[in-house]
Design an enzyme around this catalytic site. Structure first.
Site, PDB file in Angstrom:
ATOM      1  N   TYR A   1      19.845  26.766  37.781  1.00 43.27           N
ATOM      2  CA  TYR A   1      20.816  26.252  38.759  1.00 43.27           C
ATOM      3  C   TYR A   1      20.072  25.684  39.958  1.00 43.27           C
ATOM      4  CZ  TYR A   1      24.180  29.336  36.313  1.00 43.27           C
ATOM      5  OH  TYR A   1      24.951  29.974  35.373  1.00 43.27           O
TER       6      TYR A   1
ATOM      7  N   HIS B   1      19.633  33.459  28.668  1.00 44.12           N
ATOM      8  CA  HIS B   1      20.753  32.573  29.006  1.00 44.12           C
ATOM      9  C   HIS B   1      21.417  31.987  27.762  1.00 44.12           C
ATOM     10  CE1 HIS B   1      22.168  29.485  32.276  1.00 44.12           C
ATOM     11  NE2 HIS B   1      23.160  29.987  31.586  1.00 44.12           N
TER      12      HIS B   1
END
Length: 317
Positions: free
Chosen positions: A51, A121
Site C-alpha cells: 500500500y 497477502h
C-alpha cells in the site's frame, strides 16, 4: 474486546484499514484518522507493504511509513499492527528470502521491533508451501513477528499450511483475511468458515462495505449505474434488485439502533461465526465515528435473521 484466534492479541472488534494512507488520505489526514480511531477505543490497524504502490509516484510502503510516523509521534499503548507480504513491487512472492527481506523492510518503515500479525497477502503457487510456512515460522522464532496469518488463501491451502506447520513445528496461523460482506457471502461461509472453526482461526474480513455500496450511497440503481469514480464503479455491480433490498433492510434495522447503514452492515459482519473484527477504512476523520459505532451495535437475533434472509444467494456469490 475480542481475541484473535488462539493468540493473546486482544483487540477492539473493528480494524482500521490502512490502504488509503498515502493515497486518498495524506499525512495530515492519516494522523487525524488514526488519532480519532485510537481516542475512540480502536487499537487494531491493518496495512500491507504494497500500500499504495498503485498510486502514480508511489513505490509501495507509503501506508506503513505513515503508520510508523504516527506510532513514533504518539507512542500509543497496546496498539496491534497487522501487515502483509507478497505484493510489494520489490518483494513479490512468498519465497523464504523474500519473506525475510520484506518483513525487515516493514519493520523499518513501521519503526517497531516486532510485527504483531503478519499475513501472507496472496498465495504464491511458484514457491513450495513448505518453504513459505517454514519462513514464517522462522520469523516468529527470531522475534520479528508475533503471529502469522493468511489472506486470500483457499480453504484447501489453509489446511495444507496448518498441516505443514504442525509437521515442521512452525508457528500456526491465527487469522484469515477473506473478502466477505453482505453481498459476497457464499464462498466464505461454505469453505473458509468451516476451516476457521475447525482450527480456531479468526476471520478479519476486508471489503466489509463492498467498495462503498453498503454505505447506502448508491441506494438507487441509477446512481450506481452512473459511476464517476473507481470506487463507484466497484459499487455499481451490486446495485441489483436484491442488492437494493439489502440496503433497504439495513436502513430499517439501522434506524432502530440510531445507526447508519454502513455501521449496521459492519455490525452484521462482526456477528458472523469466527469473525473477530471487520476491516474498514476512512479517508476523512469525519468517517471514523461511524466505523467505531459499528463495533458497539448488537443486532438482535431477528435482525440478523432478516439480513441473512435478504442477502442469501447474493448477487456477487
Amino acid at each position: 474486546m475480542t481475541r484473535i484466534g488462539r493468540s493473546d492479541l486482544d483487540i477492539f472488534p473493528l480494524s482500521l484499514g490502512g490502504n488509503v494512507f498515502g493515497w486518498t488520505a495524506d499525512r495530515d489526514a492519516t494522523f487525524e484518522i488514526l488519532d480519532a480511531f485510537h481516542a475512540g477505543g480502536g487499537d487494531f490497524i491493518d496495512t500491507a507493504d504494497s500500500y499504495s504502490a498503485w498510486v502514480p509516484g508511489n513505490t509501495g510502503g507509503e501506508s506503513e511509513k505513515l503508520i510508523g510516523e504516527w506510532l513514533a509521534s504518539r507512542t500509543p499503548q497496546n496498539v496491534v499492527v497487522a501487515t502483509k507480504v507478497s505484493q510489494h513491487p520489490d518483494f513479490r512472492g512468498l519465497s523464504a528470502a523474500n519473506v525475510r527481506a520484506a518483513a525487515e523492510a516493514s519493520l523499518t518503515r513501521l519503526g517497531v521491533d516486532t510485527i504483531d500479525l503478519y499475513y501472507a497477502h496472496f498465495d504464491d503457487p511458484e514457491t513450495p508451501l513448505e518453504e513459505t510456512v517454514a519462513a514464517f515460522g522462522d520469523l516468529v522464532t527470531d522475534g520479528l513477528v508475533r503471529y502469522v496469518a493468511v489472506s486470500n488463501f483457499s480453504a484447501d491451502r489453509i489446511r495444507s499450511w496448518i498441516e505443514l506447520a504442525k509437521a515442521g513445528g512452525s508457528a500456526l496461523p491465527v487469522a484469515v483475511q477473506p473478502h466477505y460482506n453482505l453481498v459476497h457471502r457464499n464462498e466464505v461461509e461454505e469453505s473458509i468458515v468451516p476451516v476457521a472453526e475447525e482450527f480456531g482461526l479468526s476471520l478479519v474480513p476486508y471489503y466489509g462495505l463492498a467498495s462503498g455500496f453498503l454505505t447506502g450511497k448508491y441506494r438507487s440503481a441509477e446512481a450506481a449505474q452512473a459511476p464517476s469514480t473507481p470506487r463507484a464503479e466497484g459499487a455499481a455491480k451490486y446495485a441489483t434488485p436484491q442488492g437494493l433490498r439489502i440496503i433497504d433492510t439495513l436502513g430499517e434495522i439501522g434506524a432502530a439502533h440510531d445507526a447508519s447503514i454502513a455501521a449496521t452492515a459492519l455490525a452484521w459482519l462482526r456477528a458472523q461465526p469466527t469473525v473477530a473484527a471487520p476491516i474498514a477504512s476512512a479517508s476523512r476523520v469525519s468517517q471514523v465515528d461511524d466505523l467505531l459505532t459499528s463495533a458497539r451495535i448488537d443486532l438482535t437475533a431477528d435482525e440478523l435473521a432478516a439480513l441473512d434472509a435478504v442477502s442469501s444467494w447474493s448477487p456477487a456469490s
